[in-house]
Design a protein around this motif. Structure first.
Motif, PDB file in Angstrom:
ATOM      1  N   GLN A  55       0.709  -1.312  -0.317  1.00 16.18           N
ATOM      2  CA  GLN A  55      -0.007  -0.069   0.168  1.00 16.18           C
ATOM      3  C   GLN A  55       0.721   0.809   0.011  1.00 16.18           C
ATOM      4  O   GLN A  55       2.064   1.151   0.660  1.00 16.18           O
ATOM      5  CB  GLN A  55      -1.374   0.302   1.168  1.00 16.18           C
ATOM      6  CG  GLN A  55      -1.878   0.981   1.189  1.00 16.18           C
ATOM      7  CD  GLN A  55      -2.931   0.961   2.756  1.00 16.18           C
ATOM      8  OE1 GLN A  55      -2.776   0.109   3.402  1.00 16.18           O
ATOM      9  NE2 GLN A  55      -4.099   1.192   1.935  1.00 16.18           N
ATOM     10  N   ASN A  56       0.489   2.012  -0.867  1.00 15.91           N
ATOM     11  CA  ASN A  56       1.517   3.739  -1.435  1.00 15.91           C
ATOM     12  C   ASN A  56       2.924   2.993  -1.501  1.00 15.91           C
ATOM     13  O   ASN A  56       3.531   3.283  -0.681  1.00 15.91           O
ATOM     14  CB  ASN A  56       0.955   4.417  -0.182  1.00 15.91           C
ATOM     15  CG  ASN A  56       0.197   4.560   0.153  1.00 15.91           C
ATOM     16  OD1 ASN A  56      -1.043   4.908  -0.790  1.00 15.91           O
ATOM     17  ND2 ASN A  56      -0.609   5.011   1.346  1.00 15.91           N
ATOM     18  N   GLY A  57       3.270   1.980  -1.615  1.00 16.67           N
ATOM     19  CA  GLY A  57       5.117   1.123  -1.799  1.00 16.67           C
ATOM     20  C   GLY A  57       5.278   0.972  -0.742  1.00 16.67           C
ATOM     21  O   GLY A  57       6.246   0.259  -1.027  1.00 16.67           O
ATOM     22  N   ARG A  58       4.866   0.088  -0.068  1.00 15.16           N
ATOM     23  CA  ARG A  58       5.182   0.158   0.981  1.00 15.16           C
ATOM     24  C   ARG A  58       4.568  -1.584   1.413  1.00 15.16           C
ATOM     25  O   ARG A  58       3.468  -1.421   1.521  1.00 15.16           O
ATOM     26  CB  ARG A  58       5.957   0.662   2.172  1.00 15.16           C
ATOM     27  CG  ARG A  58       6.222   1.914   1.766  1.00 15.16           C
ATOM     28  CD  ARG A  58       6.117   2.841   3.777  1.00 15.16           C
ATOM     29  NE  ARG A  58       6.214   2.022   4.378  1.00 15.16           N
ATOM     30  CZ  ARG A  58       7.564   2.288   5.177  1.00 15.16           C
ATOM     31  NH1 ARG A  58       8.535   3.379   4.813  1.00 15.16           N
ATOM     32  NH2 ARG A  58       8.036   2.215   6.777  1.00 15.16           N
ATOM     33  N   ALA A  60       2.259  -3.586   3.641  1.00 19.74           N
ATOM     34  CA  ALA A  60       1.279  -3.138   4.392  1.00 19.74           C
ATOM     35  C   ALA A  60       1.786  -4.194   5.925  1.00 19.74           C
ATOM     36  O   ALA A  60       0.196  -5.381   5.581  1.00 19.74           O
ATOM     37  CB  ALA A  60      -0.789  -3.172   3.709  1.00 19.74           C
TER      38      ALA A  60
END
Length: 94
Positions: A55-58, A60
């Motif tokens: 999620q958002n490049g990280r 989760a």
């Protein structure tokens, strides 16, 4: 994740599937070392793969979640003659 989790997981898995089972007649497949058949059972319990949402490049993950790579062999795993590879596959929308 708390660093004690890795140690505790190893202790628990060694109690669930002890290497001594190679000597007491529990296992028949014992020719590849004391940790071979216990390693097969432990890897079956842990599973061969993992899916982690991004999620958002990280990753989760929850607050106390972590990702652990488990090597269940002392004699044959890392540094013992076997080579391991990690394959990462990313799926989703860009």
């Amino acid at each position: 994740a708390d660093p004690d989790v890795r140690r505790d997981m190893e202790v628990a898995l060694n109690k669930i599937v002890p290497a001594s089972w190679n000597h007491d007649g529990t296992f028949r497949h014992t020719m590849e070392g004391d940790d071979d058949m216990p390693g097969h059972v432990k890897s079956s319990l842990m599973g061969p793969s993992l899916n982690i949402p991004i999620q958002n490049g990280r990753l989760a993950l929850g607050t106390w979640q972590g990702v652990y790579l488990n090597e269940h062999r002392d004699q044959g795993g890392w540094g013992g003659g076997h080579t391991r590879r990690i394959i990462i596959t990313i799926q989703g929308q860009g």
